[in-house]
Design a protein around this motif. Structure first.
Motif, mmCIF file in Angstrom:
data_model
loop_
_atom_site.group_PDB
_atom_site.id
_atom_site.type_symbol
_atom_site.label_atom_id
_atom_site.label_comp_id
_atom_site.label_asym_id
_atom_site.label_seq_id
_atom_site.Cartn_x
_atom_site.Cartn_y
_atom_site.Cartn_z
ATOM 1 N N ALA A 148 0.838 -1.208 0.000
ATOM 2 C CA ALA A 148 0.000 0.000 0.000
ATOM 3 C C ALA A 148 0.868 1.250 0.000
ATOM 4 N N ALA A 149 1.911 1.252 0.818
ATOM 5 C CA ALA A 149 2.813 2.406 0.880
ATOM 6 C C ALA A 149 3.522 2.611 -0.458
ATOM 7 N N GLU A 150 3.916 1.536 -1.086
ATOM 8 C CA GLU A 150 4.614 1.637 -2.365
ATOM 9 C C GLU A 150 3.674 2.177 -3.453
ATOM 10 N N ILE A 151 2.415 1.714 -3.436
ATOM 11 C CA ILE A 151 1.423 2.201 -4.419
ATOM 12 C C ILE A 151 1.139 3.672 -4.207
ATOM 13 N N GLU A 152 1.040 4.103 -2.936
ATOM 14 C CA GLU A 152 0.827 5.532 -2.650
ATOM 15 C C GLU A 152 1.995 6.368 -3.159
ATOM 16 N N ALA A 153 3.210 5.848 -3.021
ATOM 17 C CA ALA A 153 4.391 6.572 -3.508
ATOM 18 C C ALA A 153 4.374 6.666 -5.039
ATOM 19 N N ILE A 154 3.937 5.598 -5.699
ATOM 20 C CA ILE A 154 3.844 5.617 -7.169
ATOM 21 C C ILE A 154 2.846 6.674 -7.617
ATOM 22 N N PHE A 155 1.715 6.725 -6.926
ATOM 23 C CA PHE A 155 0.691 7.726 -7.313
ATOM 24 C C PHE A 155 1.239 9.139 -7.162
ATOM 25 N N THR A 156 1.875 9.425 -6.030
ATOM 26 C CA THR A 156 2.408 10.767 -5.797
ATOM 27 C C THR A 156 3.460 11.130 -6.841
ATOM 28 N N GLU A 157 4.253 10.138 -7.223
ATOM 29 C CA GLU A 157 5.311 10.392 -8.214
ATOM 30 C C GLU A 157 4.744 10.630 -9.608
ATOM 31 N N THR A 158 3.697 9.896 -9.969
ATOM 32 C CA THR A 158 3.145 10.003 -11.325
ATOM 33 C C THR A 158 2.064 11.077 -11.439
ATOM 34 N N ASN A 159 1.484 11.502 -10.303
ATOM 35 C CA ASN A 159 0.426 12.516 -10.308
ATOM 36 C C ASN A 159 0.712 13.592 -9.259
ATOM 37 N N PRO A 160 1.853 14.275 -9.361
ATOM 38 C CA PRO A 160 2.215 15.219 -8.293
ATOM 39 C C PRO A 160 1.218 16.347 -8.109
ATOM 40 N N VAL A 161 0.645 16.844 -9.207
ATOM 41 C CA VAL A 161 -0.288 17.971 -9.098
ATOM 42 C C VAL A 161 -1.578 17.544 -8.407
ATOM 43 N N ALA A 162 -2.130 16.387 -8.820
ATOM 44 C CA ALA A 162 -3.371 15.894 -8.214
ATOM 45 C C ALA A 162 -3.168 15.583 -6.745
ATOM 46 N N ALA A 163 -2.044 14.953 -6.410
ATOM 47 C CA ALA A 163 -1.776 14.599 -5.021
ATOM 48 C C ALA A 163 -1.629 15.844 -4.157
ATOM 49 N N SER A 164 -0.923 16.854 -4.697
ATOM 50 C CA SER A 164 -0.705 18.082 -3.935
ATOM 51 C C SER A 164 -2.012 18.840 -3.729
ATOM 52 N N ALA A 165 -2.828 18.945 -4.785
ATOM 53 C CA ALA A 165 -4.091 19.692 -4.688
ATOM 54 C C ALA A 165 -5.030 19.042 -3.686
#
Length: 522
Positions: A500-517
């Motif tokens: 789960a932690a690894e998948i969350e890191a992948i999302f943040t890396e591939t979707n930085p704008v969406a994750a930040s917003a």
């Protein structure tokens, strides 16, 4: 013609038709003619007057000229001033010609048979009134352009040997709105948005572009219904999306518009299909009496056949000579003001935008700009754009309520729909098209690229079906890149804490704008 305007041109004023002037000034050109001849017309967005200072300036919807620009206080003087400094307002001109009758116009030509302004007035009278003045053909004089292309957008130009002019009007007597040149429109045309769009998609893989196009198409279809306050089932949204995808493939004539209306309406048990057979309006009904409260009154049903023929002739004969976005604005907003059908006008109005852009090859092959989605985002600006003309026209339409709580128009209004200033509409549409190219198209392409990367990397961690991958992506997007406790305990209980932690890191890396917003919202 009971009112004799001679010697009735007003002196300096501070208020004209409830519109304040920036200083005491003498109405000139169209303003003077409207006042002297008591013309019942939508007052132009910008008027002219002669001020007391020796500089030209603009303020509060007025262009104030210097004393040396003062025209002769007669028909010829103010007409010449209007054509020289204010461009063409065809509705004012036609209403004026009705008020003057033919002889005063013929006298202007006889007084200056070789003058370019006299010959332009002569042509405009015969073109608008569809009547011939008792004058011999012009024998001399350099050929003059009817539309000053430095003031307003014009079409190609057809020579009239009778008047020794070139008719470059962007329409026909049946339908000819005008657009003024503005810095905003000049900048948009110079940008070459069509070229920008083609360059934008040139490096996008074909499969990714196809998926981007499909999403944008569905987004536009859904938004077009939302603008009308409708929430139809998904299959109806998709059917209309397919119609939009085929825009530009068939000529727009009356039969095609009626075919499209049938598709838009779907269930037509309670809707009259085809051109209206009674009045129409946009607005509300009184809650107690049901009486109409119009914000806009549609064209009289008796005039619809001629007005729609004018629209379709414009699309066939004139639109190809104009910038595609300008042509789309003229056709689409002309249609929505006419409002020829009982229902479905708004969606067909937006379809016509797609029709012109696609027919002219403005958008890249297979890609539909989601103009309706941008309009939905800017719905108040869209309403203000529509009201820029309808509010000036409404007081001039005489009507009475019918026993069916509809409206019956009592005066001749057809010219209000044929000739209007479409400058605000062109600026608005250009801004919408630019937004789709600057934001929507690259954003959707970037989103799908990020999703594909996310999906491929997650599948290296845990094998799951596409349906579950989509759900996982949505949960992460909604929650700022982290899986909620509920999701971890239910749909994704099978993931280990490390996965789960690894998948969350992948999302943040591939979707930085969406994750930040999303994180900021939380």
């Amino acid at each position: 013609m009971g009112h004799d305007p001679q010697n009735h041109f007003s002196g300096p004023v501070t208020v004209f038709h409830d519109r304040r002037l920036p200083e005491e000034a003498l109405p000139a050109g169209y303003a003077a003619l409207i006042d002297a001849y008591r013309l019942a017309v939508p007052v132009p967005l910008r008027l002219a007057a002669i001020g007391q200072r020796h500089k030209i300036y603009e303020a509060e919807g007025w262009r104030i000229f210097t004393p040396r620009h003062t025209p002769h206080a007669d028909l010829a003087g103010h007409l010449t001033f209007a054509l020289r400094y204010e461009g063409l307002d065809l509705c004012v001109l036609k209403t004026l010609f009705r008020a003057t009758g033919p002889e005063p116009v013929a006298d202007i030509v006889r007084a200056a048979p070789t003058g370019s302004f006299a010959r332009r007035v002569w042509f405009l009278y015969e073109w608008l009134m569809q009547a011939r003045l008792d004058l011999p053909d012009a024998a001399s004089g350099a050929y003059a352009l009817i539309v000053d292309p430095e003031q307003q957008w014009a079409a190609g130009g057809v020579t009239s040997t009778r008047h020794r002019v070139k008719n470059n009007l962007p329409g026909t007597p049946a339908f000819c709105p005008m657009i003024f040149r503005t810095p905003t429109l000049e900048a948009f045309v110079t940008r070459n948005l069509a070229g920008e769009a083609r360059a934008l998609v040139a490096g996008v893989p074909a499969d990714l572009l196809a998926r981007t196009a499909a999403f944008l198409l569905l987004k536009d279809s859904r938004s077009s219904f939302e603008i009308e306050g409708e929430d139809p089932p998904q299959d109806r949204i998709q059917r209309w999306g397919q119609v939009i995808a085929e825009a530009g493939r068939r000529p727009v004539d009356r039969a095609e518009l009626e075919r499209l209306q049938r598709i838009v309406i779907g269930d037509a048990r309670f809707v009259h299909l085809g051109l209206r057979t009674e009045g129409g309006f946009v607005g509300e009904h009184d809650r107690t009496t049901g009486a109409p409260i119009p914000d806009h009154i549609s064209a009289r049903h008796e005039d619809l056949s001629g007005l729609v023929d004018g629209l379709t002739a414009f699309d066939r004969m004139v639109a190809p000579a104009l910038d595609p976005v300008l042509a789309a604005a003229l056709l689409a907003f002309g249609f929505v003001y006419i409002h020829p059908f009982e229902d479905g006008n708004g969606r067909l109005h937006r379809f016509l935008i797609h029709h012109v852009l696609a027919e002219r090859g403005f958008n890249p092959p297979g890609v539909v700009f989601p103009v309706s989605a941008v309009i939905l985002d800017r719905i108040e600006e869209y309403r203000r754009t529509l009201e820029s003309y309808s509010q000036r026209m409404l007081p001039l339409v005489r009507w009475r309520p019918t026993d069916r709580n509809n409206v019956e128009v009592l005066n001749d209004t057809a010219d209000f729909y044929r000739y209007f200033d479409a400058t605000p509409h062109a600026e608005f549409l250009f801004s919408c098209v630019a937004r789709t190219i600057d934001v929507d198209l690259p954003a959707e392409t970037a989103f799908l690229k990020a999703y594909d990367t996310f999906k491929a990397r997650v599948l290296n961690i845990a094998d799951m079906p596409d349906r579950l991958l989509d759900l996982l992506f949505r949960f992460l997007r909604q929650n700022g890149g982290t899986l909620s406790k509920r999701a971890r305990e239910r749909e994704f209980a099978g993931l280990t804490d490390r996965e789960a932690a690894e998948i969350e890191a992948i999302f943040t890396e591939t979707n930085p704008v969406a994750a930040s917003a999303a994180a900021q919202i939380r």
